[in-house]
Design a protein around this motif. Sequence first.
Motif, PDB file in Angstrom:
ATOM      1  N   ASP A 422       0.810  -1.215   0.000  1.00 42.45           N
ATOM      2  CA  ASP A 422       0.000   0.000   0.000  1.00 42.45           C
ATOM      3  C   ASP A 422       0.837   1.255   0.000  1.00 42.45           C
ATOM      4  O   ASP A 422       0.482   2.262  -0.589  1.00 42.45           O
ATOM      5  CB  ASP A 422      -0.899   0.030   1.250  1.00 42.45           C
ATOM      6  N   PRO A 429      -2.873  -0.170  -6.936  1.00 48.06           N
ATOM      7  CA  PRO A 429      -1.621  -0.795  -6.533  1.00 48.06           C
ATOM      8  C   PRO A 429      -1.148  -1.903  -7.455  1.00 48.06           C
ATOM      9  O   PRO A 429      -0.303  -2.699  -7.083  1.00 48.06           O
ATOM     10  CB  PRO A 429      -1.967  -1.371  -5.155  1.00 48.06           C
ATOM     11  N   PHE A 486      -6.966  -3.826 -10.821  1.00 46.33           N
ATOM     12  CA  PHE A 486      -7.447  -3.197  -9.596  1.00 46.33           C
ATOM     13  C   PHE A 486      -8.823  -3.714  -9.187  1.00 46.33           C
ATOM     14  O   PHE A 486      -9.088  -4.008  -8.040  1.00 46.33           O
ATOM     15  CB  PHE A 486      -7.493  -1.684  -9.849  1.00 46.33           C
ATOM     16  N   THR A 487      -9.684  -3.811 -10.197  1.00 44.52           N
ATOM     17  CA  THR A 487     -11.056  -4.196  -9.872  1.00 44.52           C
ATOM     18  C   THR A 487     -11.257  -5.699  -9.905  1.00 44.52           C
ATOM     19  O   THR A 487     -12.070  -6.227  -9.174  1.00 44.52           O
ATOM     20  CB  THR A 487     -12.010  -3.551 -10.885  1.00 44.52           C
ATOM     21  N   TYR A 488     -10.541  -6.356 -10.768  1.00 42.00           N
ATOM     22  CA  TYR A 488     -10.726  -7.811 -10.898  1.00 42.00           C
ATOM     23  C   TYR A 488      -9.378  -8.500 -10.792  1.00 42.00           C
ATOM     24  O   TYR A 488      -8.701  -8.684 -11.792  1.00 42.00           O
ATOM     25  CB  TYR A 488     -11.377  -8.138 -12.252  1.00 42.00           C
ATOM     26  N   PRO A 489      -9.005  -8.913  -9.615  1.00 43.18           N
ATOM     27  CA  PRO A 489      -7.692  -9.518  -9.456  1.00 43.18           C
ATOM     28  C   PRO A 489      -7.644 -10.964  -9.885  1.00 43.18           C
ATOM     29  O   PRO A 489      -6.593 -11.552  -9.963  1.00 43.18           O
ATOM     30  CB  PRO A 489      -7.432  -9.417  -7.950  1.00 43.18           C
ATOM     31  N   PHE A 490      -8.806 -11.538 -10.182  1.00 37.56           N
ATOM     32  CA  PHE A 490      -8.803 -12.949 -10.550  1.00 37.56           C
ATOM     33  C   PHE A 490      -8.971 -13.082 -12.056  1.00 37.56           C
ATOM     34  O   PHE A 490      -9.597 -12.260 -12.686  1.00 37.56           O
ATOM     35  CB  PHE A 490      -9.942 -13.682  -9.830  1.00 37.56           C
ATOM     36  N   PRO A 792     -10.178   9.947 -10.886  1.00 34.88           N
ATOM     37  CA  PRO A 792     -10.387  10.770  -9.712  1.00 34.88           C
ATOM     38  C   PRO A 792     -11.050  12.111 -10.009  1.00 34.88           C
ATOM     39  O   PRO A 792     -11.131  12.946  -9.132  1.00 34.88           O
ATOM     40  CB  PRO A 792      -8.955  11.027  -9.234  1.00 34.88           C
ATOM     41  N   ALA A 920      -7.311  18.579  -2.430  1.00 35.52           N
ATOM     42  CA  ALA A 920      -7.789  18.104  -3.730  1.00 35.52           C
ATOM     43  C   ALA A 920      -7.730  19.233  -4.761  1.00 35.52           C
ATOM     44  O   ALA A 920      -8.079  20.363  -4.470  1.00 35.52           O
ATOM     45  CB  ALA A 920      -9.229  17.617  -3.581  1.00 35.52           C
TER      46      ALA A 920
ATOM     47  N   ASN B  83     -12.280  13.078  -2.938  1.00 34.67           N
ATOM     48  CA  ASN B  83     -12.365  14.414  -3.500  1.00 34.67           C
ATOM     49  C   ASN B  83     -13.573  15.167  -2.961  1.00 34.67           C
ATOM     50  O   ASN B  83     -14.372  14.659  -2.190  1.00 34.67           O
ATOM     51  CB  ASN B  83     -12.365  14.371  -5.019  1.00 34.67           C
ATOM     52  N   ASN B 291     -10.018  -5.963  -1.917  1.00 36.62           N
ATOM     53  CA  ASN B 291      -9.022  -4.903  -1.846  1.00 36.62           C
ATOM     54  C   ASN B 291      -9.608  -3.799  -0.987  1.00 36.62           C
ATOM     55  O   ASN B 291     -10.458  -3.051  -1.437  1.00 36.62           O
ATOM     56  CB  ASN B 291      -8.740  -4.411  -3.263  1.00 36.62           C
ATOM     57  N   THR B 349     -15.038 -11.968  -5.617  1.00 35.02           N
ATOM     58  CA  THR B 349     -14.135 -12.139  -6.764  1.00 35.02           C
ATOM     59  C   THR B 349     -13.662 -10.825  -7.355  1.00 35.02           C
ATOM     60  O   THR B 349     -12.876 -10.803  -8.275  1.00 35.02           O
ATOM     61  CB  THR B 349     -14.841 -12.936  -7.867  1.00 35.02           C
ATOM     62  N   GLY B 350     -14.176  -9.718  -6.856  1.00 32.08           N
ATOM     63  CA  GLY B 350     -13.753  -8.420  -7.389  1.00 32.08           C
ATOM     64  C   GLY B 350     -14.299  -7.346  -6.477  1.00 32.08           C
ATOM     65  O   GLY B 350     -15.161  -7.612  -5.635  1.00 32.08           O
ATOM     66  N   ILE B 351     -13.807  -6.137  -6.632  1.00 32.07           N
ATOM     67  CA  ILE B 351     -14.232  -5.053  -5.737  1.00 32.07           C
ATOM     68  C   ILE B 351     -15.737  -4.833  -5.805  1.00 32.07           C
ATOM     69  O   ILE B 351     -16.366  -4.476  -4.825  1.00 32.07           O
ATOM     70  CB  ILE B 351     -13.505  -3.749  -6.121  1.00 32.07           C
TER      71      ILE B 351
END
Lengths: 1011, 485
Positions: A422, A429, A486-490, A792, A920, B83, B291, B349-351
Amino acid sequence: MEARPLLKPLRLVFLLQFLCMIHLSLAQSAVEVRLTGVITSEMDGSPLPGANVIVQSTSKGTTTDANGQFQLTVPANATLVISYIGYQSRTIAVGNQTQIKVALTPDVSSLDEVVVVGYGTVKKSDLSGSVATVAAEEIKSLPIASLEQGIQGRVAGVQVMQGNSAPGGAPQVRIRGANTVLGGSEPLYVIDGVPVYNAGLINEDGLNIGTQPSNALASINPNDIESMEILKDASATAIYGARGANGVVIITTKRGKAGERGQLSFESYYGMQQVSNKLDLMNAQDFIRIMNERARNLGQAEPYANPAQYTTSTDWQDLLFRTAPIQNYSLSYSGGSKQNQYNVSGNWFDQQGIVINSGFKRGSVRINLDNKINDQLKFVTSLTASRSINNRASNNWLSNAFSAFPTVNPYNSNGGYNDFSDSEAAADPTNPLEVVEKSLNKLTVDRILGSVMGEYTLLEGLTFSIRMGLDNQNQLNDIFVRRGNFTYPFPGATVKQDYNTNVLNENILSFNRELNGKHKINAITGFTWQQNTSRYFQQGGTGFQFEAFETNNLGAASITEPNVSSKGQSTILSWLGRVNYVFDDKYIVTFTSRADGSSRFGENNKWAFFPSGALAWRVSRENFMRNIPFISDLKVRTSYGVTGNQEIGLYNSISRMSSVVNVMGASQNAAIGYVPTSLANKDLKWEINKQFDAGIDLSVWQGRVSLTADYYIKRTDDLLANLPIPGSSGFSTILINSGSIENKGFELGATAHLIDKAFTWSINANISRNNTKVLDLAVETAEFFAASIPSPIDRPVNIIREGEVLSAFYGFVEDGLNETGDIRYKDLNGDGVINDNDQTILGSPYPDIIYGFTSNMAFKNFYLSIFFQGVEGVSVFNSNEFLTGNSLARIGNQLTAVNDRWTTDNFNPNAKYPRASNIANRVSDRYIQDASYLRLKNIVLGYNLPAGKLGISWLQAARIYVSGQNLLTFTKYNGYDPEVSQTGTNSLVKGLDRGSYPSAKVYNIGLNVTF
Amino acid sequence: MKTIRYFTYSFLLLAAGLLHSCKDALKEEVFSFVATENYWKTEADAEAGIIGTYESFLSSNYYGRFYFELTELPADFVTINRNDTYQTLDRWDLIANHPFVLQVWNTMYQQISRANGVIQYVPAIAMDEQKKQAIVGEAKFIRAFNYFNIVRLWGDSPMPLAVIDNLANTSLPRTSKTQIYAQIEQDLQEAEAVLPETRTGAAVGRATSGAAKTLLAWVYLTQEKWQEAASKSNEVIGKYQLLPKFGDVFSGTNENNAEIIFSVQFDGTNRGHSLTSFAHAGGTQNPNCTNGVRVYSVDNKSDIWTRWDTTEARRNFSVYRYFTGRNGTRQDVGNDYPAFGKYNAPSETGINNSYINPIVLRYPDVLLIFAEAESQAKGGPTAEAYEAINKIRRRAYNLPVDQPSATVDLTGLSQQAFRDAVIQERGFEFVMECKRLYDLLRTGTFKSKIQSLGKAATAGDLLPIPQSEIDANAEMASADQNPGY
């Protein structure tokens, strides 16, 4: 004895006659010259076989041979007229030369040239509308994947924006500005008679910020193109009715020519591409310094206690970029007799991307046949089939790369990919290198596009033709993410399929006669039917034991995603007609009309009628103009007409229920429910576009200089609009027709042959100015926003507001730094508070001026061609800098420019960047940057082998050249490339640079051989 | 000439023939949708119609994500480090065009519109009468739930009770709170009469009479109708039970357990949400999520971090600073932004693929509503009131629920002190369950509470009516906006 004296005078007469004859013949031979010469093409110095060389005002002449050479006995001081189909005729005074060399300009403005307009052709001299032509010559050696790229900068009023430089990516084409807010904005492409609308492929989101937009035109081989005609004004486009509002691009592919022998031709090039511009990011030491500084400013512990241990820096950009090859090979054979002509070609194009794991390949075949069955009946067949494979890039690849810390290594000590903790990672990451190398997004497109037209001559000048056309596209998208997302690590696999079939039937009756020598009539009338059917499927799963399966065994997924499929169909029926009347080659009147019925329109408005009219006057043919010989041609013309835009989406006018997936039950299973989808609008109809055009075509000094200028005003009414309705009704918008937008502009194009001797030089330039203004919106507040940019930024950046340019940029204005080193924003409404009400218009994503400039030089067998292209007055939202130039407001690597920041050591109020902190940053004029540019787009240096001199009989011509693309770019823009717009062509989000694929410098070498 | 005539006639004939058939050719054929005129005919249509109505809960604008942003960030327990769009909710200085306010408003009204469809069209369908009534009852429960949220967050608001199918009818004026509450009560009373008491098999997760009663008790409580609230909640007492361990209530393997009265069903694959990864911290080391990106954080100045007994098991399950990482070592997320431990989905399986069902109503709701209402109705806490709250407190410490405990039981409190204790207990019990804001609003302590934590709190007392609504609604003018915007 007496007879003898009679012969004496007779002999004298004969002698005198004889002497006279000798004298005369001597005199004649004294006034005749044996002339030799060669006729070449000015574009590239190649010889023109079969050119006509005629002594002026006589019928004495000859034609050039296969090497462009001729021999002719001419009177001394003769004047020759040299002409060749497709080129401007030249009149040359021979003087006392015995050897001449004449270069002819490929015709773009020859008066006898035939111009392709909708559903027929018209002589250039009889044209009353605004039509521009791009000849094959101009784009032949350009290493382009897709044909729109060839138009860029060559035609006044046509803006082609390569928003995303990924191989196979889609340029956006705007003819005379953007006409619509929500409707489709691309022009109509007519390829060998089949109308094709280039919508994005595969059911992608309107916003489409993730993966590069895909491009249907990339499955057509640009080498096959003979010419492209761009129809700009209403008189030219009204014949396409409800699809003509955005302009029309008519593409004609190469056809066979009758001749003694066929021709076999091989064209190829090979080039290397390199990224033209890298971002200048911090190295490890600078980064450590700013990170520690930020921690101190926030009262936190410094994250890097021991900077000295970081001896190396990782340049993540370098890891992702590579020098990539681009290559193209085409082989074609063509030829024919008077009855049958053929042109068959095959092509292989392969462009690797300058970012690893991306590229575009295409193989295509074309067969063009022209067959005359008998004197009345002929068939024209055009067929192309291609397969293209595109490894697509995601814009996250580059955003991850320039946010990643320079202090971490891409590989760990075992040689595998480094996992970031982190504290070592920016918001995402994942290892940027792993994400790129271990993901697959492959789009395979199979396309068949073709038509067969049968033309029957009923009487002289009256023909009836029936055309059957087909455009079939099958797309297969394989998406596989192995790990590190990031969203789907598998590991997850998805397969999407899109089948699109477009069928066309046209029945046209055309009449073409000249009556009494003064009246020329060219008329058509007809009926067409076109239907488009599409089907979509999507399947996917995650949790694979073996990554190697990728998308090839979805059954092995431990978790299956829900199935998706859908089908849609739309139909257009049309009646069309046009009359073009020319009186005495001087006065031209054109009237066009089309009635379109479209299934997309609401029940109450199924049919639409589009008329247009044009007048033209060839002033140069008037008697009073005979005293001004330096003007060889002057035509003034004006037109007014109505066209429409039917790209309003399918099924929007009917009330429907659609399925939703819910979850219910003790076993938590999927449960299907049905819900109302939208509020129906039975009155939904097309957008209506009214255009006025006034233009001049001028040619002086026997065609040495020619000019075209146009002024136009276009107004689109009944804009498709999502009228916001109170959310308390259960829906938030309804699709209606309300609102208007206006485009006004001026176009100027010029060609000049500056030098015309052994060394030839001609230039071609165009410049145009367009002003897009939103006049009226359906929304009561007179403004609304485009979609939000994802994290962002999390807010929209483009506003659509009455009185402003479409999708204008909207944000805060900065006012330097305050005493504590933070950015100060201007309080624009003076209420003492900085909030959303202190925003204003900051710039336009559409250029004010676009221009292009070409210079062609030839000397002996060498030629040099230079092409510049540029835009002025355009801005881009540099979202990359929002991440890399924010003084760590959000943690990620920074530009080295951020070393110029406010610190507690320097208290510099003029520093470019604020102090390192976690405050920000807002969307402000800092990030809306000037993206005007001038670019040396193409430079070609080539040599034509003098095949005749080499004495190789089987070789007709050979050319070798080197070229460079995008070698120089002059711009103030800070990002990778000023020519950027990340989103799909119909999105209202414009001018967004968010990890966009950078453009490349290309160095090329090519060889063209004709046997 | 004859040839021309022949061809022209045949061409015209061809054209005429085509013209004749063209009217049908232009009618849009639908393949992947159903035209509304062909729906609401059979029992299957009714079932699918109500299933579709529930689906709005799963939207990312509702229990999928943004409902949490909208109701938890303004309150005192939850803060965020993102933000400005988020922080303006936390600081409570937002203005009327805030995107999340609009999104949640639109989704709640979308669900109301779907419920209206069921209520309006299902009665005409020929099917089993009892099933039909139950389906209409579910729709009324859902409609009442949404109006309850709307009236508390926005005050006077439009109240469509029928399907709107025409642009002309889309603008409705604000209806007074009193009328909205009256409608809510009527809907729930009608619903509780026809809904089944339990659901089994494939119907688990749909509304029950217990859910309608609990919600109605909450409605009475909010209006300070103490006696009605006490009686109504008493009807539900005994129908559900408290699980012995607090953590078990939120288990991913025992969803829809005996303590849960109504929750939103997710399975993570077909429909999932991001609550788990967003409420946790610790990144990919955290074994309870994919995560832990720490979108929602504990406000370390609020009661749940400063005044909550750290020996309480419920506390240590609900909020945390330390956790055991995937590698077995102890991880520290820091004291600045502690995390929430409630929504654990170790196998997500995902965020965006969490399968934990966010709970809307559970048994402690009943007990705590009863405790507060009973005490307020009777002028002070009664034995039943004490027993109700003490059950909650005992369970919080993992003590046997039915045995009095000298250490944790409350006794001898004044009426006001008891009420304060119940409000605090509600706060601790329902951390990150979208209830705290409503408690602060109904006790009138919202702005003072967050100001005591240092928040600006310059906006109004309620949420603003979304600016887009006021702009588009012909029956609303800027003057109709809530005060403070």
